[in-house]
Write an enzyme that holds these catalytic residues in place. Sequence first.
Site, PDB file in Angstrom:
ATOM      1  N   HIS A   1     -37.495  -8.183   3.588  1.00 15.84           N
ATOM      2  CA  HIS A   1     -36.249  -7.780   4.256  1.00 15.84           C
ATOM      3  C   HIS A   1     -36.536  -6.703   5.291  1.00 15.84           C
ATOM      4  CE1 HIS A   1     -32.949  -9.553   1.607  1.00 15.84           C
ATOM      5  NE2 HIS A   1     -34.086 -10.010   1.112  1.00 15.84           N
TER       6      HIS A   1
ATOM      7  N   HIS B   1       9.284   3.550   0.244  1.00 14.63           N
ATOM      8  CA  HIS B   1       9.320   2.413  -0.681  1.00 14.63           C
ATOM      9  C   HIS B   1      10.370   2.696  -1.741  1.00 14.63           C
ATOM     10  CE1 HIS B   1       7.492   0.055  -4.089  1.00 14.63           C
ATOM     11  NE2 HIS B   1       7.316  -0.797  -3.110  1.00 14.63           N
TER      12      HIS B   1
ATOM     13  N   ARG C   1       1.610   5.926  -1.149  1.00 19.45           N
ATOM     14  CA  ARG C   1       2.613   5.354  -2.057  1.00 19.45           C
ATOM     15  C   ARG C   1       1.872   4.676  -3.220  1.00 19.45           C
ATOM     16  NH1 ARG C   1       4.045   0.978  -5.004  1.00 19.45           N
ATOM     17  NH2 ARG C   1       3.679  -0.457  -3.287  1.00 19.45           N
ATOM     18  N   GLU C   2       1.366   3.463  -2.998  1.00 22.36           N
ATOM     19  CA  GLU C   2       0.590   2.818  -4.074  1.00 22.36           C
ATOM     20  C   GLU C   2      -0.570   3.729  -4.486  1.00 22.36           C
ATOM     21  OE1 GLU C   2       0.854  -0.637  -5.484  1.00 22.36           O
ATOM     22  OE2 GLU C   2      -0.496   0.343  -6.895  1.00 22.36           O
TER      23      GLU C   2
ATOM     24  N   ARG D   1      12.273  -4.209   5.113  1.00 18.94           N
ATOM     25  CA  ARG D   1      11.496  -5.197   4.382  1.00 18.94           C
ATOM     26  C   ARG D   1      12.089  -5.427   3.008  1.00 18.94           C
ATOM     27  NH1 ARG D   1       6.694  -4.151   0.438  1.00 18.94           N
ATOM     28  NH2 ARG D   1       8.564  -3.529  -0.690  1.00 18.94           N
TER      29      ARG D   1
ATOM     30  N   HIS E   1      -2.973  -6.702  -5.859  1.00 20.51           N
ATOM     31  CA  HIS E   1      -3.756  -5.877  -6.790  1.00 20.51           C
ATOM     32  C   HIS E   1      -5.094  -6.541  -7.079  1.00 20.51           C
ATOM     33  CE1 HIS E   1      -1.210  -2.421  -7.880  1.00 20.51           C
ATOM     34  NE2 HIS E   1      -0.326  -3.150  -7.217  1.00 20.51           N
TER      35      HIS E   1
ATOM     36  N   HIS F   1       0.855  -7.886  -0.568  1.00 19.57           N
ATOM     37  CA  HIS F   1       0.437  -6.715  -1.343  1.00 19.57           C
ATOM     38  C   HIS F   1      -0.312  -7.247  -2.555  1.00 19.57           C
ATOM     39  CE1 HIS F   1       1.187  -2.650  -3.190  1.00 19.57           C
ATOM     40  NE2 HIS F   1       1.097  -3.360  -4.304  1.00 19.57           N
TER      41      HIS F   1
ATOM     42  N   THR G   1       1.388  -8.353  -8.194  1.00 21.68           N
ATOM     43  CA  THR G   1       1.543  -7.067  -8.873  1.00 21.68           C
ATOM     44  C   THR G   1       0.503  -6.815  -9.960  1.00 21.68           C
ATOM     45  OG1 THR G   1       3.882  -7.239  -8.403  1.00 21.68           O
ATOM     46  CG2 THR G   1       3.265  -5.679 -10.123  1.00 21.68           C
TER      47      THR G   1
HETATM   48  C1  HCA Z   1       5.424  -0.914  -7.574  1.00 20.52           C
HETATM   49  C2  HCA Z   1       4.998  -2.355  -7.608  1.00 20.52           C
HETATM   50  C3  HCA Z   1       4.354  -2.859  -6.346  1.00 20.52           C
HETATM   51  C4  HCA Z   1       5.362  -3.121  -5.241  1.00 20.52           C
HETATM   52  C5  HCA Z   1       4.817  -3.880  -4.084  1.00 20.52           C
HETATM   53  C6  HCA Z   1       5.785  -4.115  -2.961  1.00 20.52           C
HETATM   54  C7  HCA Z   1       3.648  -4.178  -6.754  1.00 20.52           C
HETATM   55  O1  HCA Z   1       6.548  -0.645  -7.167  1.00 20.52           O
HETATM   56  O2  HCA Z   1       4.597  -0.051  -7.942  1.00 20.52           O
HETATM   57  O3  HCA Z   1       6.733  -3.355  -2.781  1.00 20.52           O
HETATM   58  O4  HCA Z   1       5.571  -5.086  -2.207  1.00 20.52           O
HETATM   59  O5  HCA Z   1       2.426  -4.205  -6.850  1.00 20.52           O
HETATM   60  O6  HCA Z   1       4.379  -5.151  -6.994  1.00 20.52           O
HETATM   61  O7  HCA Z   1       3.361  -1.960  -5.910  1.00 20.52           O
HETATM   62 CU    CU Z   2       1.383  -2.504  -6.180  1.00 23.43          CU
END
Ligand code: HCA
Ligand code: CU
Length: 377
Positions: free
Chosen positions: A294, A74, A14-15, A136, A200, A198, A171
């Site tokens: 080392h 998602h 997904r991501e 969720r 980044h 989640h 995000t």
């Molecule tokens: C996206 C944004 C997301 C969602 C994360 C989540 C983010 O939809 O691409 O559903 O918890 O980074 O906010 O990936």
């Molecule tokens: Cu994301």
Amino acid sequence: MPFENYSIIESTLREGEQFSTATFNTDQKIEIARLLDAFGVEMLEMTSPLASPQSEADIRAIVNENLNLKVLTHIRCNKEDARRALDTGVDGVDVVIGTSPKLIQHSHGRSIPEIIELALDVVTYIREQAPDVVLRFSTEDSFRSREADLLRVYLAVADTGLVNRLGVADTVGVALPSQVYQLVSQIVRLTHLDIEFHGHNDSGCAIANACAALEAGATHIDTTVLGIGERNGITPLGGLVARLYTLDQRYVDKYDLTLLPELDRTIANYCNLDIPFNNYITGSSAFMHKAGIHAKAVLADPATYEAINPSHFGLSREISIGHRLTGWNAVRNRAQTLGLSIDDDTLRAITQSIKQQADVAALSMQQIDDMLMGAAQ
Ligand code: HCA
Ligand code: CU
């Protein structure tokens, strides 16, 4: 203990699909899902069925694999997306809506009261349609949202008693570990629901933030293989494993760690990437020891300079010898490995000669082996 009871939500499908060079075909998705299942991740998140006809078909294909992991999809926060998601037969649905001023303005245009109304409508619909689905609800851009707005939204959704998990999303990769700890602690205290993080990696804190979330009581962490995702991605699976392993190996015992190199290689291959040299565990230099001091200590006891044992991941350490920083212990060890018996004075002389030559250019292992074999005759 917060680290003893967590689950990984693996979002490579997904991501990860949102990474610049990622477009997985059905066979590739099946292979990735099987590998992740064999590795032992608890949940697999897949792209929304609304993304494209193939995306929808691929969700069904993975559901049909009957893997141990739970398959999630998602979706945006609306009933039509929810209907399409449930129709695929997934085990869980991850609903997300933006709550930051920027997303309110540029993404969906809804006010906080409107977001709450919509969220309640959608979670109620999903629960009516699918009493057993794992549900969720997440706020996008949580760390640039007003805290009061976030808490209003989370509490309204939690009070329905209909969702299993709340998601917190960094995000744009701006949160500090202390901020993640504070927000997650607050939601844990207020709702007692499972919490997913989640994060980044735009500013390099994705792993630290995932760890802070767990310390604060989060139950689920989103990862992708190699950390692929929008821009420079999210918490990498291997990086999270390395982080938890070095706290206590038992925290990652439940996973088949020897599959990590294959996972990283597979995704690198499908995305036309090299595994970065400094990647956690699987980077080419992750278990390379160079300086003479080392090398000497590692030959006596690898743990002196290794927090991670490469053999637990099916990998081995390397001692680099053909450079000016080398030491005679490394040279002697190489001679022993080759089964050569050479006296110490000769080994020391060879070491000096390697250093002199390497001042001009590094030597290959073959050149060193030739020198050692020449001396042994
Ligand atoms: C996206 C944004 C997301 C969602 C994360 C989540 C983010 O939809 O691409 O559903 O918890 O980074 O906010 O990936
Ligand atoms: Cu994301």
